[in-house]
Structures are given as C-alpha cells and as structure tokens.
Scaffold this motif. Structure first.
Motif, PDB file in Angstrom:
ATOM      1  N   ALA A  22     -87.214 -32.521 -30.918  1.00 52.62           N
ATOM      2  CA  ALA A  22     -86.545 -31.761 -31.982  1.00 52.62           C
ATOM      3  C   ALA A  22     -87.564 -31.088 -32.893  1.00 52.62           C
ATOM      4  CB  ALA A  22     -85.641 -32.682 -32.791  1.00 52.62           C
ATOM      5  N   ALA A  25     -87.969 -27.287 -32.653  1.00 54.18           N
ATOM      6  CA  ALA A  25     -86.929 -26.315 -33.033  1.00 54.18           C
ATOM      7  C   ALA A  25     -87.548 -25.150 -33.788  1.00 54.18           C
ATOM      8  CB  ALA A  25     -85.867 -26.984 -33.897  1.00 54.18           C
ATOM      9  N   GLU A  32     -85.976 -18.581 -24.926  1.00 56.65           N
ATOM     10  CA  GLU A  32     -85.244 -19.344 -23.900  1.00 56.65           C
ATOM     11  C   GLU A  32     -85.679 -20.815 -23.939  1.00 56.65           C
ATOM     12  OE1 GLU A  32     -86.590 -16.422 -23.490  1.00 56.65           O
ATOM     13  OE2 GLU A  32     -85.091 -15.111 -22.541  1.00 56.65           O
ATOM     14  N   ASP A  34     -86.767 -22.440 -26.600  1.00 55.51           N
ATOM     15  CA  ASP A  34     -86.167 -23.068 -27.774  1.00 55.51           C
ATOM     16  C   ASP A  34     -84.826 -23.684 -27.383  1.00 55.51           C
ATOM     17  OD1 ASP A  34     -87.020 -23.331 -30.502  1.00 55.51           O
ATOM     18  OD2 ASP A  34     -87.385 -21.171 -30.536  1.00 55.51           O
ATOM     19  N   ILE A  35     -84.063 -22.922 -26.592  1.00 53.61           N
ATOM     20  CA  ILE A  35     -82.751 -23.406 -26.170  1.00 53.61           C
ATOM     21  C   ILE A  35     -82.901 -24.591 -25.213  1.00 53.61           C
ATOM     22  CG2 ILE A  35     -80.659 -22.761 -24.886  1.00 53.61           C
ATOM     23  CD1 ILE A  35     -80.962 -19.954 -26.067  1.00 53.61           C
ATOM     24  N   ALA A  38     -84.087 -27.799 -27.026  1.00 57.33           N
ATOM     25  CA  ALA A  38     -83.006 -28.350 -27.838  1.00 57.33           C
ATOM     26  C   ALA A  38     -81.984 -29.060 -26.945  1.00 57.33           C
ATOM     27  CB  ALA A  38     -82.331 -27.249 -28.646  1.00 57.33           C
ATOM     28  N   ASN A  39     -81.730 -28.473 -25.778  1.00 63.28           N
ATOM     29  CA  ASN A  39     -80.813 -29.086 -24.822  1.00 63.28           C
ATOM     30  C   ASN A  39     -81.288 -30.471 -24.398  1.00 63.28           C
ATOM     31  OD1 ASN A  39     -78.455 -28.424 -23.589  1.00 63.28           O
ATOM     32  ND2 ASN A  39     -79.340 -26.761 -22.390  1.00 63.28           N
ATOM     33  N   ALA A  41     -83.486 -32.362 -25.946  1.00 66.85           N
ATOM     34  CA  ALA A  41     -83.451 -33.254 -27.115  1.00 66.85           C
ATOM     35  C   ALA A  41     -82.031 -33.784 -27.330  1.00 66.85           C
ATOM     36  CB  ALA A  41     -83.937 -32.519 -28.361  1.00 66.85           C
ATOM     37  N   LEU A  42     -81.039 -32.898 -27.170  1.00 67.32           N
ATOM     38  CA  LEU A  42     -79.642 -33.320 -27.347  1.00 67.32           C
ATOM     39  C   LEU A  42     -79.224 -34.349 -26.297  1.00 67.32           C
ATOM     40  CD1 LEU A  42     -77.871 -29.986 -28.305  1.00 67.32           C
ATOM     41  CD2 LEU A  42     -77.723 -32.121 -29.590  1.00 67.32           C
ATOM     42  N   LEU A  45     -80.873 -37.605 -27.262  1.00 65.75           N
ATOM     43  CA  LEU A  45     -80.216 -38.145 -28.450  1.00 65.75           C
ATOM     44  C   LEU A  45     -78.844 -38.733 -28.092  1.00 65.75           C
ATOM     45  CD1 LEU A  45     -80.220 -38.552 -31.508  1.00 65.75           C
ATOM     46  CD2 LEU A  45     -79.492 -36.168 -31.772  1.00 65.75           C
TER      47      LEU A  45
ATOM     48  N   ILE B 108     -83.601 -31.031 -39.242  1.00 66.14           N
ATOM     49  CA  ILE B 108     -83.205 -31.745 -38.014  1.00 66.14           C
ATOM     50  C   ILE B 108     -83.860 -33.115 -37.951  1.00 66.14           C
ATOM     51  CG2 ILE B 108     -83.352 -31.795 -35.486  1.00 66.14           C
ATOM     52  CD1 ILE B 108     -83.138 -28.741 -35.504  1.00 66.14           C
ATOM     53  N   THR B 109     -85.154 -33.168 -38.195  1.00 65.33           N
ATOM     54  CA  THR B 109     -85.860 -34.449 -38.032  1.00 65.33           C
ATOM     55  C   THR B 109     -85.494 -35.450 -39.125  1.00 65.33           C
ATOM     56  OG1 THR B 109     -87.761 -33.577 -39.232  1.00 65.33           O
ATOM     57  CG2 THR B 109     -87.835 -33.442 -36.818  1.00 65.33           C
ATOM     58  N   LEU B 121     -78.802 -30.049 -34.487  1.00 68.63           N
ATOM     59  CA  LEU B 121     -79.642 -29.591 -33.369  1.00 68.63           C
ATOM     60  C   LEU B 121     -78.857 -28.586 -32.510  1.00 68.63           C
ATOM     61  CD1 LEU B 121     -82.382 -30.144 -31.985  1.00 68.63           C
ATOM     62  CD2 LEU B 121     -81.426 -32.270 -31.113  1.00 68.63           C
ATOM     63  N   VAL B 124     -78.586 -25.202 -34.425  1.00 71.44           N
ATOM     64  CA  VAL B 124     -79.811 -24.387 -34.405  1.00 71.44           C
ATOM     65  C   VAL B 124     -80.013 -23.813 -32.995  1.00 71.44           C
ATOM     66  CG1 VAL B 124     -82.320 -24.458 -34.714  1.00 71.44           C
ATOM     67  CG2 VAL B 124     -80.828 -25.579 -36.379  1.00 71.44           C
ATOM     68  N   GLN B 125     -79.623 -24.581 -32.008  1.00 74.47           N
ATOM     69  CA  GLN B 125     -79.691 -24.080 -30.623  1.00 74.47           C
ATOM     70  C   GLN B 125     -78.734 -22.891 -30.433  1.00 74.47           C
ATOM     71  OE1 GLN B 125     -77.815 -26.492 -27.625  1.00 74.47           O
ATOM     72  NE2 GLN B 125     -79.435 -26.072 -26.153  1.00 74.47           N
ATOM     73  N   ALA B 128     -80.315 -19.718 -31.659  1.00 73.69           N
ATOM     74  CA  ALA B 128     -81.255 -19.123 -30.690  1.00 73.69           C
ATOM     75  C   ALA B 128     -80.456 -18.360 -29.638  1.00 73.69           C
ATOM     76  CB  ALA B 128     -82.103 -20.210 -30.042  1.00 73.69           C
ATOM     77  N   LEU B 132     -80.480 -14.330 -28.669  1.00 76.21           N
ATOM     78  CA  LEU B 132     -80.659 -13.793 -27.317  1.00 76.21           C
ATOM     79  C   LEU B 132     -79.556 -12.818 -26.917  1.00 76.21           C
ATOM     80  CD1 LEU B 132     -82.004 -16.808 -25.228  1.00 76.21           C
ATOM     81  CD2 LEU B 132     -83.214 -14.739 -25.912  1.00 76.21           C
TER      82      LEU B 132
END
Lengths: 235, 366
Positions: A22, A25, A32, A34-35, A38-39, A41-42, A45, B108-109, B121, B124-125, B128, B132
C-alpha cells in the motif's frame, strides 16, 4: 485443532505484505502498475482480515481482526521477516512478491485440502489470488532481469539481498514445500537471465517467534497510530 | 497543438473539470444522481441509433449533430477549437484523478480499521483507473498520454486546485469523500451528456463509481460524528476546512468565467458555475443535518423566494492564488508526481527494452 499462532502468522504475513504494498499508492512506475499493486495489496489485506478473524475465534478471547492488527506490539507479530523489509525500489518489491507468492500459492493449495473447514475455505479463495500475484511478479522479474543493464543489476541485487530471508518460509511443518518453491523460482530467474544465489551462510529468522527486524516496529507505529490514539472508538 | 492546449496563467480550472453538475436541487427526494447517469446512458444509446440526414458541409454537419443532441465521434470532423477545448478539459480531468490520489493515499497506511483501509485502497485504485480512462478518451482526439503527462509535469496544464489542500487528519478522508467527491459528481453528472461521445461514455462509468465514493465519505463522517467527542471534533474540523475549497471547485463566478459560453454552445458544458454551486449547497445542507455537523457559514439560510439556500461565496482570490501555484500543497503534489515519474523511468525503459528484444526473438505472428 488448528493452532492460533499458526493462523495468526499466516494472517500477519498477509497483513504486513499488504501494508508494504500500500505504500506504493500514487508512486508506482506507471499508472497501470499503480492499479496492479493496489489490487495485490487488496488481495493480501482481504486474506489477512479473514485469517485474523479466524485466529481471534480460535483464541477464544473475543479479539477482532482490528484488535489483532492494531493492538499488538511487534513482539507479538508472527510474520516472516521477508514481508516486513523496506522496499527501496520496484525491483525489491517484485523480488519480495515473487518469493512470497511462490510460497503462498502451494501453501494455500495444501491448506485448501486440509481438514480444517474454515482454513480450507480461506485458502481456496486466496490461492487463486496468489496465482495472479505469482504471474505478475514473474513477468516483472523477467522484464527487469532481461531488460536494460540497469534493470538487470537492480533485479539481481534485490534477489541476492532477499534470498537469505526465504529460508525462514520453510521452517516447521511445511519444510517440504521448498522443493516446489525452488522449481518455480529457479525457472523464473533463468528466464530473467538472473543468477540463482547460493544457499548456506546467513539464514535470518525469528519472525514466527516474534523476533523481528528493526523495520517492523516503524511499520506498525504508522499503521496503528490513529487507532491507538482513540482507545475504544469505532471507525 | 500542445502549445495551444497548455494552460494560460490563471485561466484554467474555470471550465468545470473536476467540479460541475447535479440535477433536481429542488426535489432532493426525487431523481437521484445515479438515475441521471442512467438516463444519460439511455440517451447515448438512442442517439447512436438515430441516423442523421447527411450534410455535405462539414461545419453544418457538426452543428447539426450538436443541435440534434447526438454524439460527435473521434472520426467526425470537428472545429479545431472544439477539439482543443475538449483535450484541455479531459486532460485536466485526468490529471486531477492522478494528482487526487495523493491526498487520500496519504492515509492508506494509517487507516484506523482494516475495513476502512481496504475501502480507501480501493478508492485510490479507482482514481488511477479513472485517470486511465480519461487519458484514453483524450487520446481519441489525437494527443498521446505521454504528451499530456509531460504537460502536467511541466506545469503547463493544471489539475483541480482542491488537491492542493492538505489532508491533516483521518476525518479529511471522510470530508473529501463527502464534499469533494460530492462537488465532483455535481459537476460531472451533466458531462455524461457531453456532446463528445468518448468523454460522455467515460463520465458515465466514472460517475457510477464516484457516487459510491461519496457515500463512503459520508459514512466515515457519520461514524465520526456519532463517535467519541474527539472523533466528533475531528469530523467538524475537517468539514470546516474543506467546505469553502469545495465550493471553489465550481470555478469563478459566471461573470468571470472565461470558457463557459462557448462550452455551453457546444454542449460540452450544460450548466453555469454558479448554477452548479447552488445545487451543491442545496444538496449539502440537508446531508449535513443528517450528519449532525454544521457547515461553517453563519449566513447560510433558506430563501423562500428563490427556493434555494443563500450562502457565503468562497474566497475567489484564494482560489486564484491556488490556481497560480500558491496553495498549501501545489509544490508538494507536483514534486511527488515528478519523483514517481523519474524514479520509475528505469522500470519503463526496462519494459520497453524487454518488449523490443522479444519482438526480435518472436517476430509478429509467431
């Protein structure tokens, strides 16, 4: 009966890995990515939450996922050292993810077939995600290893620095998974034109017993600061 | 062309990029924002099905399309100014999504529960992802994403000024969701009916996600406002700090707005800055009462004659200062973006080098 500390350790691996991911971020090398980060990390989590909730039930002391995540100190965390190491650059992040997912995938495969119904349901969900993480990390390891001179040097450096920490993953009852892990990782490194580091020498460990690197306490301080500043509050 | 679409000094942020619409302010119980997004989506489909009688004259054809509320598509002829105006607006919107990841990403953290961490999270994703889609929509107009990113990094194109304010406490994450995303939705719902097809379609998708974000922000504030005294105080403080900057998101008053009239004629923009600002205020007053939080405006009161709330305008001199680069976080936000870009350069170069090697090893078709 499944051991509380064992499930806690699996949950802590996922939680600490998510926290590190995370931190990327809004700073990944391309949008791409970043996405994608995050995916991942999710996913980690999400698995952490299921595992910590289950660990809390196994313990039987009414601790929730948040109690376990926010109100334990570093000496009570049972994650492996690999996940808590700082990520100086993207090569380190990808090497960590490669080593972690090449371990989590076969481990979850095995746990999915275990006799513990709860754990097996969590693992059955998580292993599909781990397969994607492994794929993503493998592709990047190959791109960076076989990309430019600079990326090759950085990727090799990350692999060399993290390799000693991978021994800890196979301490205890799942020691036999290392053969499968090596087969996966060695193939990726070969594709990436990277040198597989030699074994032996320094094998840091202790995470499962709550003996961590100096980095974990900082990671937890950041993660827990708001929660601990408001004891008993709901969020 | 890039020179033209780069922003003149303080003239940007006036064409309602991140902030411009909402409907039915007098009927809050009526049509919801999401209903409006869906109505726009239906219109889009029916516009595509209707066929317009051919007109040999290009300008005439373009005007007929606009007049008939049909969509201009990438291969259609369009006036240069229309194209430039859209590129600038869509790019600024895309930049806003990308820069907007920072103030919320900041928490986030430290999110105070695992559930909130996961939601933030994912949010924020989503931003992004919105960045795009929007860069892709701009690319249909003949510019590349790399060129637009370069205009952002060099400061020649702007992003919404709201992101130049700091997120100081956890409650700011709630306030951004409720007020900033709320204002963005009010601005963006009419853009779902924008005359340029790719932008309208991107906005339909984005608005659906934004409305989810706004609900999450509202829920964060609601929980805080009904929590401990310290939590409640944190929530009120965040609303106090974000209220006027959110009102400023709608841009300068109509009397000073530079791009509005032409954008209205082209059906890029459908409501004026002041109309949208009023809708936002009317919407927030009711929601604030559910939150049991107050809006920091002693002159906020119902005007039975106008059937709208009277309110204090934001400080437009402050907005102009922030637009010019003198807000609390302008330097920090752009430096962060430049650093992420330059620190990632070796990774992008490696990916390109690897792709080139593969193309040699495995020629196309193999």
């Amino acid at each position: 009966m499944t051991d509380f500390e064992y499930v806690l350790g699996l949950g802590d691996d996922a939680l600490v890995a998510a926290q590190r991911l995370a931190q990327w971020a809004a700073r990944a090398p391309e949008m791409e990515e970043d996405i994608a980060l995050a995916n991942i990390a999710l996913d980690q989590l999400g698995t952490a939450r299921l595992l910590l909730t289950y660990a809390g039930e196994l313990e039987g002391a009414d601790r929730t996922e948040d109690d376990l995540a926010y109100l334990r100190d570093d000496r009570d965390f049972h994650n492996c050292l690999l996940v808590e190491l700082p990520e100086q650059d993207f090569a380190v992040t990808m090497a960590k993810l490669l080593f972690l997912s090449a371990y989590q995938k076969p481990l979850y495969d095995r746990l999915a077939d275990s006799g513990d119904e709860r754990l097996s349901a969590i693992a059955a969900k998580a292993r599909k995600e781990s397969a994607y993480h492994l794929d993503h990390a493998s592709l990047w390891t190959v791109r960076l290893g076989d990309g430019t001179d600079e990326s090759h040097r950085r990727m090799q450096d990350a692999v060399d620095r993290l390799w000693p920490y991978t021994h800890e993953l196979f301490e205890g009852e799942h020691a036999d998974l290392r053969a499968q892990w090596l087969a996966t990782v060695e193939a990726v490194l070969a594709d990436a034109t990277l040198t597989r580091p030699a074994d032996g020498g320094w094998t840091p460990g202790g995470g499962r017993q709550g003996l961590h690197t100096e980095h974990l306490s900082y990671l937890l301080a950041e993660m827990q600061v708001v929660h601990r500043a408001h004891p008993g509050a709901r969020w | 062309m890039l020179q033209d679409i780069a922003c003149g000094e303080a003239s940007c942020n006036t064409d309602g990029v991140y902030g411009n619409d909402f409907g039915a302010p007098d009927d809050p119980a009526g049509q919801s924002l999401l209903d409006q997004v869906e109505a726009a989506e239906r219109e889009l489909r029916s516009a595509a099905e209707r066929r317009l009688a051919g007109d040999d004259h290009l300008q005439g054809y373009f005007e007929a399309i606009i007049e008939a509320d049909q969509k201009v598509e990438p291969r259609d002829w369009m006036p240069d100014d229309y194209r430039r105006s859209l590129v600038r607006q869509i790019a600024q919107h895309a930049h806003s999504e990308i820069i907007g990841m920072q103030p919320e990403g900041n928490w986030i953290t430290r999110a105070p529960s695992l559930k909130r961490k996961a939601i933030l999270l994912a949010k924020v994703q989503d931003e992004a992802g919105h960045g795009l889609y929007l860069y892709a929509a701009a690319e249909t107009l003949g510019v590349s994403r790399d060129e637009l990113v370069e205009l952002l990094l060099s400061g020649r194109q702007k992003y919404s000024s709201i992101f130049n304010y700091p997120t100081l406490t956890w409650a700011d994450v709630g306030a951004i969701g409720w007020l900033v995303d709320g204002a963005a939705i009010v601005n963006q719902v009419p853009l779902c009916r924008c005359s340029y097809g790719p932008y309208a379609r991107a906005m339909i998708r984005i608005c659906k996600e934004e409305s989810f974000h706004q609900r999450q922000g509202f829920e964060i504030l609601h929980t805080l406002a009904h929590g401990t005294p310290a939590q409640r105080e944190m929530a009120q403080d965040a609303v106090n700090r974000w209220w006027y900057p959110s009102l400023a998101m709608f841009g300068p008053p109509d009397s000073d707005s530079t791009h509005s009239e032409r954008s209205m004629a082209w059906k890029i923009k459908r409501f004026s800055n002041d109309e949208l600002r009023q809708r936002f205020v009317d919407m927030c007053v009711q929601q604030a009462s559910v939150l049991t939080l107050s809006l920091p405006d002693p002159d906020l009161r119902w005007n039975a004659e106008r059937e709208h709330y009277d309110f204090t305008q934001p400080d437009f001199d402050e907005l102009m200062q922030v637009v010019k680069g003198n807000g609390p976080c302008n330097r920090q936000r752009i430096e962060h973006r430049r650093r992420a870009h330059s620190e990632g350069a070796w990774v992008r170069e490696a990916a390109a080098a690897y792709a080139a090697k593969r193309a040699v090893r495995e020629p196309a078709g193999v």
